[in-house]
Design an enzyme around this catalytic site. Sequence first.
Site, PDB file in Angstrom:
ATOM      1  N   CYS A 294     -76.283 -10.604 -29.572  1.00  0.00           N
ATOM      2  CA  CYS A 294     -77.212 -10.929 -28.635  1.00  0.00           C
ATOM      3  C   CYS A 294     -77.316 -12.726 -28.591  1.00  0.00           C
ATOM      4  O   CYS A 294     -76.362 -12.704 -27.576  1.00  0.00           O
ATOM      5  CB  CYS A 294     -78.248  -9.963 -29.348  1.00  0.00           C
ATOM      6  SG  CYS A 294     -79.921  -9.759 -27.881  1.00  0.00           S
TER       7      CYS A 294
ATOM      8  N   HIS B  23     -77.110  -4.145 -29.614  1.00  0.00           N
ATOM      9  CA  HIS B  23     -77.215  -4.505 -31.042  1.00  0.00           C
ATOM     10  C   HIS B  23     -76.035  -3.416 -31.541  1.00  0.00           C
ATOM     11  O   HIS B  23     -76.806  -2.080 -31.915  1.00  0.00           O
ATOM     12  CB  HIS B  23     -78.704  -4.343 -31.307  1.00  0.00           C
ATOM     13  CG  HIS B  23     -79.356  -5.845 -30.979  1.00  0.00           C
ATOM     14  ND1 HIS B  23     -79.728  -6.864 -32.119  1.00  0.00           N
ATOM     15  CD2 HIS B  23     -80.011  -6.090 -29.587  1.00  0.00           C
ATOM     16  CE1 HIS B  23     -79.717  -7.674 -31.526  1.00  0.00           C
ATOM     17  NE2 HIS B  23     -80.631  -6.751 -29.989  1.00  0.00           N
TER      18      HIS B  23
ATOM     19  N   GLU C  37     -75.492  -3.235 -34.335  1.00  0.00           N
ATOM     20  CA  GLU C  37     -75.839  -2.715 -36.048  1.00  0.00           C
ATOM     21  C   GLU C  37     -77.014  -2.010 -35.499  1.00  0.00           C
ATOM     22  O   GLU C  37     -77.851  -1.616 -37.035  1.00  0.00           O
ATOM     23  CB  GLU C  37     -76.506  -3.436 -36.594  1.00  0.00           C
ATOM     24  CG  GLU C  37     -78.379  -4.148 -36.008  1.00  0.00           C
ATOM     25  CD  GLU C  37     -77.535  -5.023 -35.281  1.00  0.00           C
ATOM     26  OE1 GLU C  37     -77.095  -5.112 -34.353  1.00  0.00           O
ATOM     27  OE2 GLU C  37     -79.431  -5.973 -34.342  1.00  0.00           O
TER      28      GLU C  37
ATOM     29  N   ASP D 115     -95.297  10.950 -39.455  1.00  0.00           N
ATOM     30  CA  ASP D 115     -96.269  10.495 -39.979  1.00  0.00           C
ATOM     31  C   ASP D 115     -96.766  10.350 -41.796  1.00  0.00           C
ATOM     32  O   ASP D 115     -96.507  11.415 -42.419  1.00  0.00           O
ATOM     33  CB  ASP D 115     -97.694  11.256 -39.565  1.00  0.00           C
ATOM     34  CG  ASP D 115     -97.564  11.287 -37.495  1.00  0.00           C
ATOM     35  OD1 ASP D 115     -97.078  10.599 -37.636  1.00  0.00           O
ATOM     36  OD2 ASP D 115     -98.696  11.998 -37.673  1.00  0.00           O
TER      37      ASP D 115
ATOM     38  N   ASP E 112    -103.934   5.962 -29.495  1.00  0.00           N
ATOM     39  CA  ASP E 112    -104.780   7.186 -29.181  1.00  0.00           C
ATOM     40  C   ASP E 112    -105.727   7.703 -29.099  1.00  0.00           C
ATOM     41  O   ASP E 112    -106.637   8.136 -28.331  1.00  0.00           O
ATOM     42  CB  ASP E 112    -105.394   7.859 -30.909  1.00  0.00           C
ATOM     43  CG  ASP E 112    -104.010   7.023 -32.029  1.00  0.00           C
ATOM     44  OD1 ASP E 112    -102.846   7.318 -31.132  1.00  0.00           O
ATOM     45  OD2 ASP E 112    -104.569   5.345 -32.341  1.00  0.00           O
TER      46      ASP E 112
HETATM   47  O1  1PR Z   1    -104.665   1.966 -36.224  1.00  0.00           O
HETATM   48  O2  1PR Z   1    -103.086   0.479 -36.311  1.00  0.00           O
HETATM   49  O3  1PR Z   1    -103.958   1.431 -38.220  1.00  0.00           O
HETATM   50  O4  1PR Z   1    -102.527   2.275 -36.842  1.00  0.00           O
HETATM   51  C1  1PR Z   1    -102.234   4.001 -37.137  1.00  0.00           C
HETATM   52  C2  1PR Z   1    -101.724   5.051 -36.098  1.00  0.00           C
HETATM   53  O5  1PR Z   1    -101.843   5.583 -36.878  1.00  0.00           O
HETATM   54  C3  1PR Z   1    -102.035   4.750 -34.714  1.00  0.00           C
HETATM   55  O6  1PR Z   1    -100.354   4.578 -34.772  1.00  0.00           O
HETATM   56  C4  1PR Z   1    -102.161   6.657 -35.222  1.00  0.00           C
HETATM   57  O7  1PR Z   1    -101.057   6.936 -34.139  1.00  0.00           O
HETATM   58  C5  1PR Z   1    -101.370   6.840 -36.278  1.00  0.00           C
HETATM   59  N1  1PR Z   1    -102.526   7.600 -36.385  1.00  0.00           N
HETATM   60  C6  1PR Z   1    -103.723   7.873 -37.332  1.00  0.00           C
HETATM   61  N2  1PR Z   1    -103.875   9.044 -37.869  1.00  0.00           N
HETATM   62  C7  1PR Z   1    -102.829   9.995 -37.238  1.00  0.00           C
HETATM   63  C8  1PR Z   1    -103.280  11.532 -37.876  1.00  0.00           C
HETATM   64  O8  1PR Z   1    -102.708  11.704 -36.862  1.00  0.00           O
HETATM   65  N3  1PR Z   1    -104.396  12.147 -37.882  1.00  0.00           N
HETATM   66  N4  1PR Z   1    -101.112  10.068 -36.518  1.00  0.00           N
HETATM   67  C9  1PR Z   1    -101.820   9.280 -36.540  1.00  0.00           C
HETATM   68  C10 1PR Z   1    -100.648   9.802 -35.534  1.00  0.00           C
HETATM   69  C11 1PR Z   1     -99.401  10.408 -32.988  1.00  0.00           C
HETATM   70  C12 1PR Z   1     -98.280  10.899 -33.169  1.00  0.00           C
HETATM   71  C13 1PR Z   1     -97.731  12.379 -33.747  1.00  0.00           C
HETATM   72  C14 1PR Z   1     -97.084  12.604 -32.216  1.00  0.00           C
HETATM   73  C15 1PR Z   1     -96.370  13.998 -32.244  1.00  0.00           C
HETATM   74  N5  1PR Z   1     -99.854  10.232 -34.898  1.00  0.00           N
HETATM   75  O9  1PR Z   1     -97.362  10.149 -34.473  1.00  0.00           O
HETATM   76  O10 1PR Z   1     -97.185  12.074 -34.205  1.00  0.00           O
HETATM   77  O11 1PR Z   1     -99.245  13.058 -31.396  1.00  0.00           O
HETATM   78  O12 1PR Z   1     -97.068  14.929 -32.539  1.00  0.00           O
HETATM   79  P1  1PR Z   1     -96.498  16.890 -32.462  1.00  0.00           P
HETATM   80  O13 1PR Z   1     -94.786  16.801 -31.628  1.00  0.00           O
HETATM   81  O14 1PR Z   1     -96.297  18.019 -33.381  1.00  0.00           O
HETATM   82  O15 1PR Z   1     -97.296  16.791 -30.949  1.00  0.00           O
HETATM   83  P2  1PR Z   1    -103.590   1.242 -36.957  1.00  0.00           P
END
Ligand code: 1PR
Length: 572
Positions: free
Chosen positions: A84, A205, A207, A253, A420
């Site tokens: 890079c 990259h 790596e 998650d 979100d």
């Molecule tokens: O606010 O900076 O502390 O970040 C919190 C992070 O945690 C954010 O990225 C938020 O999207 C995520 N988050 C918080 N609560 C939840 C929860 O599910 N209760 N998860 C959560 C969000 C979103 C995707 C998910 C997709 C695909 N998850 O990562 O995996 O919707 O899912 P699917 O394919 O099964 O439909 P901060």
Amino acid sequence: SAPPLTISLLDYGAGNVRSVRNALLQCGYPIIDISTPQQILDAQVIVFPGVGSYHCAMDVLQQRGWEEPLKQYLKADRPYLGICLGMQTLFESSEETTVGDGASEVRGLGIIPGKIVKFDASTRAVPHIGWNGMIPHQSSPVLRYLTRKDDDDMEQKEHEVYFVHSFFAPLEERDAPWVLTRTTYDGQEFVSSVQKGNVCASQFHPEKSGKAGLGFLRGFLESVQDGTLSNTKPLPPTTQHTQLVKRVVVALDVRTNDAGDLVVTKGDQYDVREKDDTNTAENGKGGVRNLGKPVGLAQRYYDEGADEIAFLNITSFRQGVIDDMPMLRVLEEASKGIFVPLTVGGGIRDYKDEASGKVYGALEVASRYFRAGADKVSIGSDAVYAAEEYYKSGGKKTGETSIESISSVYGVQAVVISIDPKRVYIASPENVADSNHVVVKMEEDDKKGPNGEQYCWYQCTVKGGREERNICAVSVAKATEALGAGEIMLNCIDSDGQCNGFDLPLMKAVSNAVSIPVIASSGAGKAVHFTDVFKKTNVKAALAAGMFHRKEVEIMDVKRYMEESGIRARLI
Ligand code: 1PR
């Protein structure tokens, strides 16, 4: 046989070179860190993984007295691999300006004639992020593990490799003896790697380029070891072009379950508790859905072909992350065996330690993750607050938001915004209460409102969907782009875990409103959902969690389906 090679690593302390170290170790060679000018002259082989900004890299080389010995080493045609910035600094200069300094060009090492310039952002998304191919201009032992047979035409093709950069070396006639491979990004050709004699460097990259990248490193190191590195030959010119492929991203998650273990979980519209009494919690509600251990699962997805992996610490709003050792451990462990980009999100914000009263900035929090092996951080709640402030001040940048502080040090490509949003249905566009909310029309019946409403705006939430804010997803995307974000991870709470496909109107609205790449997220359940979102919207990547965790569809099934449908994917 010859004694094993020792690699001298030129780590000037900017950003994360942990992944380069891990990749070199994976290739089986010991590493020593260069700390004196003499060590440069004594090295058997130098690896220079440049990260950060051009002027910063050049300043450090000068201040430490490394510039002259490095030039001497390079001019003597001794084994070198730049990555890079380690490639860009070989050129005479770069358009990349120093901070606060209008138009000055930064001088490089001047080994290769020519200047590094910026991609034109008016016609393409900048930075160039993702997996792209390479067209060789020379045959080289460095590329020996990089070719694969193309399924259809049985033609030899170079594997895709991972790029992330806003500046590039243009393909110029006079640099021809140096060009090892070229790559095309949306019509712009650029030099993706160089080699002359024993001096070699890549814009991509290795790596972070999966097994192909490790193959490139192996090809380089083995040919240094056996003395064949400089055996290159020019190849006949071709008119072929390459293309940035669409990325398939997996999200994990992560949170602590009721027993206190860090687990991968997955929600339905962000509710991660079981509907029945599985894993029952003390309070009688369903337990936290447990889909496995973060590192093991991430490693599986890497082996199965994920282009990128994101860890989201979903309960970080409850506690500070500055001492979140388990999550840092996850990154440290995962980055030892996973050689694609890793993103970490959740809790990237300023944080006050209640006990000591000490305040830690978001930059400090992010730095810990970068040092642990993350390539990007994603910011959720804090990005919404920053966007609100941005509009309130009439579009002023304070330089103090987490987005600005992190991107100014680690580059825009290191900052992802996780949005979100939730649908707020309205009967007609005139019914929107705030004219700043971008209204879209729902075309699919299953996404219409409970009373058949055809319109909605996408309301941003914070704290994992628990609190709604009066700002829409399009506005947050635009403001955070202006503040220096490099990418948007676009979730949709209504679609999350539903397996009915991505929310196409949302993906369209946001990806058309910004020029940074958008990653579609939430709702994937089948391979066709990926081809739909790629065909109908401008997103550059699509992310899924549940369907992969439940092993309903394999990552490579999605990619093969994409290829059959005419959408380029990275096949491994
Ligand atoms: O606010 O900076 O502390 O970040 C919190 C992070 O945690 C954010 O990225 C938020 O999207 C995520 N988050 C918080 N609560 C939840 C929860 O599910 N209760 N998860 C959560 C969000 C979103 C995707 C998910 C997709 C695909 N998850 O990562 O995996 O919707 O899912 P699917 O394919 O099964 O439909 P901060």
